[in-house]
Design a protein around this motif. Sequence first.
Motif, mmCIF file in Angstrom:
data_model
loop_
_atom_site.group_PDB
_atom_site.id
_atom_site.type_symbol
_atom_site.label_atom_id
_atom_site.label_comp_id
_atom_site.label_asym_id
_atom_site.label_seq_id
_atom_site.Cartn_x
_atom_site.Cartn_y
_atom_site.Cartn_z
ATOM 1 N N LYS A 219 0.874 5.842 17.667
ATOM 2 C CA LYS A 219 1.582 7.031 17.201
ATOM 3 C C LYS A 219 3.062 6.955 17.569
ATOM 4 O O LYS A 219 3.935 7.234 16.726
ATOM 5 N N LEU B 8 -9.471 5.159 14.812
ATOM 6 C CA LEU B 8 -9.466 6.533 14.301
ATOM 7 C C LEU B 8 -10.475 6.718 13.170
ATOM 8 O O LEU B 8 -11.068 7.787 13.036
ATOM 9 N N LYS B 9 -10.670 5.679 12.365
ATOM 10 C CA LYS B 9 -11.628 5.759 11.252
ATOM 11 C C LYS B 9 -13.072 5.736 11.755
ATOM 12 O O LYS B 9 -13.942 6.420 11.220
ATOM 13 N N ASN C 73 -4.215 5.195 20.405
ATOM 14 C CA ASN C 73 -3.599 6.247 19.608
ATOM 15 C C ASN C 73 -2.201 6.589 20.128
ATOM 16 O O ASN C 73 -1.263 6.783 19.336
ATOM 17 N N ASP D 25 -3.888 4.956 5.512
ATOM 18 C CA ASP D 25 -4.406 5.461 6.787
ATOM 19 C C ASP D 25 -3.276 5.950 7.700
ATOM 20 O O ASP D 25 -3.395 6.980 8.369
ATOM 21 N N GLU E 217 -2.148 9.244 6.441
ATOM 22 C CA GLU E 217 -3.147 10.290 6.670
ATOM 23 C C GLU E 217 -3.195 10.720 8.131
ATOM 24 O O GLU E 217 -3.158 11.923 8.437
ATOM 25 N N PHE E 218 -3.285 9.765 9.039
ATOM 26 C CA PHE E 218 -3.522 10.097 10.444
ATOM 27 C C PHE E 218 -2.242 10.468 11.206
ATOM 28 O O PHE E 218 -2.299 11.245 12.161
ATOM 29 N N TYR E 219 -1.098 9.886 10.809
ATOM 30 C CA TYR E 219 0.131 10.131 11.557
ATOM 31 C C TYR E 219 1.183 10.902 10.767
ATOM 32 O O TYR E 219 2.273 11.175 11.285
#
Length: 367
Positions: free
Chosen positions: A133, A114-115, A129, A152, A155-157
């Motif tokens: 997730k 993702l980064k 992902n 991270d 932030e992403f999830y």
Amino acid sequence: MRIGFDAKRYFLNKSGLGNYSRDLVRVMEQYYPENDYIKYTPKITGTGFSDNSIKLPQGRLNTFLPSIWRNKWIVEDLKKDDIDIYHGLSGEIPMGLAKNGIKSVVTVHDLIFLKFPELYKPVDRYIYNRKFKRATQEADKIVAISQQTKRDIMEFYGIDSHRIDVIYQGCHPAFKIQKTAEQKELLRAKYKLPQNFVLNVGSIEPRKNAFQIVKAVEQLDIPLLIIGKETIYSKGIKEYIHANGLQHKIHILQGFNMEELSTIYAMAELFIYPSKYEGFGIPIIEALYSGTPVITTNSGVFPEAGGPFSYYIDPKNTEELSYAIQSVLDNSIMRQEMISKGLEFVQQFNDDKIAAQWNGIYTNLNG
């Protein structure tokens, strides 16, 4: 407690996630032998595995479709085996654990896909992902291998901070054993290694930034050893080496066993790790345990792994990296302080401390 592990990487990966899985199970078996540790894997390669704690898919359908077994049907085996807690060691857990009364914990190593999405194929990003997730949403406890990875995940999830603990990785015991002069000289003779050299270890790929080290040492009077799996990226490095007549100075190697690799770490004057991003950075603590000073990246997870006495640089700045290498090589007082203080810092990653943290996680989940 009866703890089940997703042991696919344990048996099938020689480095990275495989080392993490083997080290975690090893320290738990050593420090908390009162628990039962069951290793579930879709297959085993090699010989010598006769441990009755190893569980493989049984029956024609499970054997024929091991991926589905690992992600779904395995729950029936976990119930039969009276598993209290199932630990996904590499970012995924099977479906249906909670409704069958089995607690779960998942380790998340990084979210590099993702980064840095450009480093992955779209189909791989989609699969990773989806798995990560779901695992972070469904697991009873998420464990990140660093504060950087925890940030991270949040932030992403959108995961709340209280659901994520941080437990750092340890490393193989071989790096913690002091090497004798005789061991070093035997290995130097076996592989015709230089008398003095600086070292980089890791897959030779763009994110690891080995090309930057090659350019940084080009004008310095010190050989460089790069040890790691070669990729398309390493082809460009080799072309640069030949075009600039650096064959005598830059050596790209691979294929060492753990004892040999740990000895090479101990032989190096410096360990250089200007990676752009990692979930943690195990080679850094391998170097610190080996008594080898570290130069690494000045942002992200790297100060977590390297501590206050490593030398930090901008990984994009070749001149800064070159200056750092020469500075540490020239200043014996600074170098010795980096070694001694680095050894003090790295003790927080000792096996007993990591095992105690994991036992706390398991005990709380089973309470």
